[in-house]
Write an enzyme that holds these catalytic residues in place. Structure first.
Site, PDB file in Angstrom:
ATOM      1  N   PRO A 189      -0.647   6.430   1.390  1.00  0.00           N
ATOM      2  CA  PRO A 189      -0.485   7.751   1.875  1.00  0.00           C
ATOM      3  C   PRO A 189      -0.809   8.746   0.626  1.00  0.00           C
ATOM      4  O   PRO A 189      -0.190   8.401  -0.454  1.00  0.00           O
ATOM      5  CB  PRO A 189       0.511   7.898   2.436  1.00  0.00           C
ATOM      6  CG  PRO A 189       1.154   6.379   2.601  1.00  0.00           C
ATOM      7  CD  PRO A 189       0.431   5.424   1.951  1.00  0.00           C
ATOM      8  N   GLY A 190      -1.325   9.927   0.674  1.00  0.00           N
ATOM      9  CA  GLY A 190      -1.392  10.718  -0.330  1.00  0.00           C
ATOM     10  C   GLY A 190      -2.266  10.610  -1.223  1.00  0.00           C
ATOM     11  O   GLY A 190      -2.395  11.112  -2.458  1.00  0.00           O
ATOM     12  N   VAL A 191      -3.351   9.934  -1.122  1.00  0.00           N
ATOM     13  CA  VAL A 191      -4.487   9.392  -2.156  1.00  0.00           C
ATOM     14  C   VAL A 191      -5.758  10.407  -2.102  1.00  0.00           C
ATOM     15  O   VAL A 191      -6.562  10.323  -2.645  1.00  0.00           O
ATOM     16  CB  VAL A 191      -4.938   7.999  -2.286  1.00  0.00           C
ATOM     17  CG1 VAL A 191      -3.736   6.901  -2.688  1.00  0.00           C
ATOM     18  CG2 VAL A 191      -5.351   7.470  -0.819  1.00  0.00           C
ATOM     19  N   THR A 237      -8.350  12.732   3.348  1.00  0.00           N
ATOM     20  CA  THR A 237      -8.872  13.849   4.281  1.00  0.00           C
ATOM     21  C   THR A 237      -9.775  14.725   3.272  1.00  0.00           C
ATOM     22  O   THR A 237     -10.619  15.257   3.684  1.00  0.00           O
ATOM     23  CB  THR A 237      -7.601  14.598   4.619  1.00  0.00           C
ATOM     24  OG1 THR A 237      -6.840  13.585   5.538  1.00  0.00           O
ATOM     25  CG2 THR A 237      -8.028  15.501   5.649  1.00  0.00           C
ATOM     26  N   SER A 255       1.133 -15.258  -5.936  1.00  0.00           N
ATOM     27  CA  SER A 255       0.869 -14.865  -7.388  1.00  0.00           C
ATOM     28  C   SER A 255       1.956 -15.243  -8.410  1.00  0.00           C
ATOM     29  O   SER A 255       1.759 -15.428  -9.394  1.00  0.00           O
ATOM     30  CB  SER A 255       0.144 -13.624  -7.588  1.00  0.00           C
ATOM     31  OG  SER A 255       1.045 -12.703  -7.218  1.00  0.00           O
ATOM     32  N   LYS A 262      -1.310  -4.731 -12.025  1.00  0.00           N
ATOM     33  CA  LYS A 262       0.043  -5.864 -12.628  1.00  0.00           C
ATOM     34  C   LYS A 262      -0.289  -5.410 -14.335  1.00  0.00           C
ATOM     35  O   LYS A 262       0.710  -5.476 -15.185  1.00  0.00           O
ATOM     36  CB  LYS A 262      -0.533  -7.031 -12.372  1.00  0.00           C
ATOM     37  CG  LYS A 262      -0.306  -7.620 -10.906  1.00  0.00           C
ATOM     38  CD  LYS A 262      -0.605  -8.786 -10.388  1.00  0.00           C
ATOM     39  CE  LYS A 262      -0.067  -9.216  -8.951  1.00  0.00           C
ATOM     40  NZ  LYS A 262      -0.858 -10.617  -8.643  1.00  0.00           N
TER      41      LYS A 262
END
Length: 438
Positions: free
Chosen positions: A1-3, A6, A331, A374
């Site tokens: 979200p928020g990247v 839209t 991992s 990472k």
């Protein structure tokens, strides 16, 4: 979200010079919302697709179908099934809306869909899409977004464009690390807006005394101290690597949806029944990795300089701190294997080395995902050396130099290759044992 999914859709339409329409599919439950109602019903109307085409006023707009993973179904039908025809290029030239009751050509429309969670989209619908994953922003990217876009926008919004306000880079970094924990920049914008609101209040108070306005050309600097004054106590803390060298404690690297984190793995040996105890709210995959790590050590005890029955009458306990946070994934396999080896051999491990990698019962280290995040977490936490799987070496070319700066990245193929980098006294101890045997 928020990247900015839209915003990206709007930018594509602007770049192509096409009209742009957006349809929000969040909470759509009725198939008639897509296909339209039949004209016999009272209050009937065309579906969202035809309504948007009318709004676009062209036959080839860019149509953004926002939050397609939030659609749900009930007794009125499944809207995601109706979307199959809309998104299929072999069928959408004869899209039939119930209200129009004639075939409508959607083949020239460019459809862009957005979603937060891929697994919520039905597989037949995924098959009709070309999926592009947008990763979360890294720390240095957020700083640039804040400087170039958020700050100028918020300065104008709060009426501070006529004043000399200097927002330091260190202050932005402090907000990113200590006041927000997200993949995008939505909360960052909210916190920066809060800082500007309080700065505007201070400017008003500084320029007015007893209701009289005083003109001053004072420069207002927003630094780290100002951030702590305005936003109060930091909500999040950045985990730093431990300075002291300890037996049975190894630093791993974990990927989260909001970036990377370092993962401290602690192993301890006690006298008791021969069993492996795992705590720290671990998922099934991580538990299986710990079992595989112990089995590998037992089957290769001689090569690691351990007694053949080193687990006899011993209970192994592995704990991953921050027990309230669920952890899963393969991992951390190499980290748990070396933490157990350190505990059984009583050899202290270096605290400035972190590692990541899935392991097999043959001791091979397999490739992992989220390497970019990472490595950033390792750099942020003061780690100097990072051990990564050999298969991930090709991914390093796609990682920016500012992330790799100051890190010594060592690709490894097996667990044995990692031992000399983590335990500095291994070579010396082998020489001593040989002299004693003679």
């Amino acid at each position: 979200p928020g990247v900015g999914k839209t915003s990206l859709g709007k930018s594509i339409a602007r770049a192509l010079g096409r009209n742009f329409v957006r349809i929000s599919l969040g909470g759509v439950r009725d198939e008639a919302e897509i296909r339209g109602h039949r004209r016999t019903y009272i209050g009937s109307m065309p579906g969202k697709i035809v309504q948007s085409m009318k709004k676009a006023k062209s036959i080839n707009p860019v149509m953004l179908l926002d939050e397609i993973d939030k659609m749900s179904m009930d007794f009125r039908g499944d809207p995601s099934a109706a979307m199959l025809e809309v998104l299929d290029p072999e069928q959408n030239h004869t899209f039939n809306d119930h209200y129009l009751d004639i075939d409508y050509d959607l083949s020239q429309v460019m459809f862009i869909t957005t979603a937060n969670v891929r697994y919520n989209i039905p597989l037949p619908l995924q098959d009709r899409m070309e999926i592009i994953e947008l990763p979360g922003y890294l720390e240095h990217e957020k700083i640039q977004i804040a400087k170039r876009h958020i700050n100028p926008k918020q300065i104008v919004a709060h009426g501070l464009d006529k004043f000399d306000v200097d927002f330091k880079d260190e202050a932005i970094k402090k907000i990113i690390l200590e006041y927000t924990r997200e993949a995008g920049v939505r909360n960052l914008e909210r916190e920066i807006a809060s800082v500007y609101r309080k700065t505007a209040r201070d400017i008003v108070l500084a320029q007015a005394t007893n209701g009289k306005k005083i003109r001053s050309n004072k420069k207002f600097v927003i630094d780290e101290a100002t951030i702590e004054k305005y936003l109060r106590v930091p909500r999040y803390r950045t985990q730093k690597a431990e300075k002291e060298v300890r037996v049975g404690s190894i630093t791993g690297l974990a990927w989260t949806s909001v970036g990377g984190e370092i993962l401290q793995v602690d192993a301890t040996i006690m006298t008791g029944t021969e069993k492996l105890t795992l705590t720290g709210q671990l998922g099934n995959v991580m538990k299986e990795s710990a079992q595989a790590a112990l089995s590998y050590l037992r089957s290769n005890a001689k090569e690691f300089g351990l007694d053949a029955n080193f687990t006899k009458g011993k209970e192994v306990h592995i704990h991953l701190p921050e027990g309230a946070i669920p952890k899963d994934g393969p991992s951390a396999g190499i980290t748990m294997a070396l933490a157990m080896y350190s505990a059984f051999s009583a050899k202290p491990a270096r605290s400035d080395v972190a590692m990541t990698g899935e392991i097999t019962l043959r001791g091979k280290v397999l490739a992992i995902g989220g390497l970019n995040e990472k490595l950033l977490a390792a750099r942020r936490s003061g780690i100097k050396t990072v051990l990564i799987p050999k298969d991930n070496e090709k991914d390093l070319t796609e990682i920016k130099d500012e992330v790799k700066q100051g890190l010594k990245i060592i690709p490894i193929q097996t667990i044995k290759e990692a031992v000399p980098h983590v335990f500095t006294t291994v070579k010396n101890s082998k020489k001593i044992t040989k002299k004693k045997s003679k």
